[in-house]
Design a protein around this motif. Structure first.
Motif, PDB file in Angstrom:
ATOM      1  N   HIS A   4       0.824  -1.203   0.000  1.00  0.00           N
ATOM      2  CA  HIS A   4       0.000   0.000   0.000  1.00  0.00           C
ATOM      3  C   HIS A   4       0.858   1.252   0.000  1.00  0.00           C
ATOM      4  N   GLN A   5       2.142   1.111  -0.261  1.00  0.00           N
ATOM      5  CA  GLN A   5       3.043   2.250  -0.293  1.00  0.00           C
ATOM      6  C   GLN A   5       3.139   2.777  -1.718  1.00  0.00           C
ATOM      7  N   PRO A   6       3.190   4.101  -1.884  1.00  0.00           N
ATOM      8  CA  PRO A   6       3.329   4.633  -3.247  1.00  0.00           C
ATOM      9  C   PRO A   6       4.715   4.360  -3.800  1.00  0.00           C
ATOM     10  N   ASN A   7       4.792   4.305  -5.092  1.00  0.00           N
ATOM     11  CA  ASN A   7       6.053   4.137  -5.800  1.00  0.00           C
ATOM     12  C   ASN A   7       6.548   5.521  -6.183  1.00  0.00           C
ATOM     13  N   VAL A   8       7.840   5.654  -6.353  1.00  0.00           N
ATOM     14  CA  VAL A   8       8.410   6.890  -6.863  1.00  0.00           C
ATOM     15  C   VAL A   8       8.456   6.755  -8.382  1.00  0.00           C
ATOM     16  N   VAL A  24       4.977  -3.150 -14.134  1.00  0.00           N
ATOM     17  CA  VAL A  24       4.574  -1.873 -14.722  1.00  0.00           C
ATOM     18  C   VAL A  24       5.355  -0.747 -14.055  1.00  0.00           C
ATOM     19  N   ARG A  25       5.533   0.339 -14.796  1.00  0.00           N
ATOM     20  CA  ARG A  25       6.146   1.523 -14.205  1.00  0.00           C
ATOM     21  C   ARG A  25       5.643   2.774 -14.900  1.00  0.00           C
ATOM     22  N   VAL A  26       5.617   3.857 -14.136  1.00  0.00           N
ATOM     23  CA  VAL A  26       5.336   5.192 -14.655  1.00  0.00           C
ATOM     24  C   VAL A  26       6.684   5.893 -14.703  1.00  0.00           C
ATOM     25  N   HIS A  27       6.998   6.504 -15.835  1.00  0.00           N
ATOM     26  CA  HIS A  27       8.325   7.109 -15.991  1.00  0.00           C
ATOM     27  C   HIS A  27       8.289   8.227 -17.025  1.00  0.00           C
ATOM     28  N   ALA A 111      -1.975  20.560 -15.315  1.00  0.00           N
ATOM     29  CA  ALA A 111      -2.226  20.795 -13.896  1.00  0.00           C
ATOM     30  C   ALA A 111      -1.590  22.107 -13.463  1.00  0.00           C
ATOM     31  N   PRO A 112      -2.091  22.704 -12.377  1.00  0.00           N
ATOM     32  CA  PRO A 112      -1.484  23.932 -11.859  1.00  0.00           C
ATOM     33  C   PRO A 112      -0.296  23.647 -10.938  1.00  0.00           C
ATOM     34  N   ALA A 113      -0.193  22.424 -10.416  1.00  0.00           N
ATOM     35  CA  ALA A 113       0.845  22.110  -9.426  1.00  0.00           C
ATOM     36  C   ALA A 113       1.961  21.269 -10.040  1.00  0.00           C
ATOM     37  N   ARG A 114       3.087  21.227  -9.335  1.00  0.00           N
ATOM     38  CA  ARG A 114       4.231  20.459  -9.811  1.00  0.00           C
ATOM     39  C   ARG A 114       4.298  19.068  -9.196  1.00  0.00           C
ATOM     40  N   ARG A 115       3.720  18.864  -8.039  1.00  0.00           N
ATOM     41  CA  ARG A 115       3.785  17.572  -7.360  1.00  0.00           C
ATOM     42  C   ARG A 115       2.587  16.731  -7.791  1.00  0.00           C
ATOM     43  N   LEU A 116       2.842  15.474  -8.210  1.00  0.00           N
ATOM     44  CA  LEU A 116       1.785  14.648  -8.786  1.00  0.00           C
ATOM     45  C   LEU A 116       1.695  13.279  -8.140  1.00  0.00           C
ATOM     46  N   ASP A 117       0.475  12.760  -8.098  1.00  0.00           N
ATOM     47  CA  ASP A 117       0.213  11.370  -7.746  1.00  0.00           C
ATOM     48  C   ASP A 117      -0.486  10.764  -8.956  1.00  0.00           C
ATOM     49  N   ILE A 118       0.039   9.660  -9.469  1.00  0.00           N
ATOM     50  CA  ILE A 118      -0.533   9.009 -10.648  1.00  0.00           C
ATOM     51  C   ILE A 118      -0.944   7.603 -10.250  1.00  0.00           C
ATOM     52  N   GLN A 119      -2.253   7.325 -10.300  1.00  0.00           N
ATOM     53  CA  GLN A 119      -2.761   5.997  -9.950  1.00  0.00           C
ATOM     54  C   GLN A 119      -3.176   5.268 -11.215  1.00  0.00           C
ATOM     55  N   ILE A 120      -2.746   4.021 -11.311  1.00  0.00           N
ATOM     56  CA  ILE A 120      -3.060   3.202 -12.478  1.00  0.00           C
ATOM     57  C   ILE A 120      -3.812   1.956 -12.032  1.00  0.00           C
ATOM     58  N   SER A 129      -6.771  -4.675 -12.509  1.00  0.00           N
ATOM     59  CA  SER A 129      -5.618  -4.972 -11.655  1.00  0.00           C
ATOM     60  C   SER A 129      -5.727  -4.161 -10.376  1.00  0.00           C
ATOM     61  N   ASP A 130      -4.929  -4.515  -9.392  1.00  0.00           N
ATOM     62  CA  ASP A 130      -4.879  -3.732  -8.158  1.00  0.00           C
ATOM     63  C   ASP A 130      -4.367  -2.340  -8.485  1.00  0.00           C
ATOM     64  N   PRO A 131      -4.965  -1.299  -7.908  1.00  0.00           N
ATOM     65  CA  PRO A 131      -4.483   0.059  -8.182  1.00  0.00           C
ATOM     66  C   PRO A 131      -3.116   0.288  -7.550  1.00  0.00           C
ATOM     67  N   GLN A 132      -2.254   0.978  -8.262  1.00  0.00           N
ATOM     68  CA  GLN A 132      -0.927   1.335  -7.779  1.00  0.00           C
ATOM     69  C   GLN A 132      -0.716   2.819  -7.999  1.00  0.00           C
ATOM     70  N   VAL A 133      -0.006   3.461  -7.082  1.00  0.00           N
ATOM     71  CA  VAL A 133       0.226   4.900  -7.155  1.00  0.00           C
ATOM     72  C   VAL A 133       1.710   5.190  -7.272  1.00  0.00           C
ATOM     73  N   TRP A 134       2.036   6.126  -8.158  1.00  0.00           N
ATOM     74  CA  TRP A 134       3.391   6.653  -8.284  1.00  0.00           C
ATOM     75  C   TRP A 134       3.349   8.120  -7.900  1.00  0.00           C
ATOM     76  N   VAL A 135       4.376   8.592  -7.210  1.00  0.00           N
ATOM     77  CA  VAL A 135       4.466  10.002  -6.833  1.00  0.00           C
ATOM     78  C   VAL A 135       5.718  10.596  -7.447  1.00  0.00           C
ATOM     79  N   GLY A 136       5.634  11.877  -7.784  1.00  0.00           N
ATOM     80  CA  GLY A 136       6.787  12.550  -8.362  1.00  0.00           C
ATOM     81  C   GLY A 136       6.500  14.005  -8.581  1.00  0.00           C
TER      82      GLY A 136
END
Length: 172
Positions: A4-8, A24-27, A111-120, A129-136
């Protein structure tokens, strides 16, 4: 992917159980990257960015992969405000991902902000699939998100922020 921890952004995550062998990865998060078709009027006043999602098959069988805009939720800033996800994003629709192959899709958002959470939450063999979150961050190079000696010493690094957040959540 039972965590349940977000990915970078840039990290790979592996699926378990029925989808073992899929990862899978967000990059490749890029600020200012506008779709080839141009800006959408709904994104007026917002900063465009793009990111790639890559799915890899390390199993001995093929899987059908579906990753569309509706399978992705992007949030921005500390309050998790909704982000405009552009219709001109490049999706993966019903692709047979054979062993030792990859499939990638490029998504455009504003988006107006620079910090993002991306859930797939993609579909594999027509099952969610189980939802996964990446932060960056849109201004943070991917190399800066790694927990290197230099990054762990930097108090303002993204990796340090994510680690601190996870530790606080563990104490709660």
């Amino acid at each position: 992917m039972g965590t349940h921890q977000p990915n970078v952004i840039g990290d790979w995550r592996e699926y378990e159980d029925d989808h073992k062998g899929i990862r899978v990865r967000v990059h490749s998060l890029k600020k200012g990257d506008i779709p080839p078709e141009g800006r959408d009027s709904d994104a007026k006043g917002l900063t465009y960015f793009s990111f790639r999602v890559t799915v890899e098959n390390r199993a001995e069988e093929w899987f059908e992969i579906k990753l569309e805009r509706r399978h992705i939720d992007v949030r921005a800033g500390r309050d998790g405000d909704s982000v405009y996800l552009d219709y001109n994003s490049r999706e993966i629709e019903g692709f047979k991902l054979y062993p030792l192959r990859r499939a990638s899709a490029t998504f455009y958002a504003a988006a107006p902000a620079r910090r993002l959470d991306i859930q797939i939450r993609m579909r594999i063999d027509d099952e969610p699939s189980d939802p996964q979150v990446w932060v960056g961050g849109a201004d943070v190079p991917e190399a800066a998100t790694r927990a290197s000696k230099k990054a762990t010493r930097a108090k303002d690094s993204l990796a340090n922020e994510v680690s601190k957040y996870l530790q606080e959540q563990g104490d709660a």
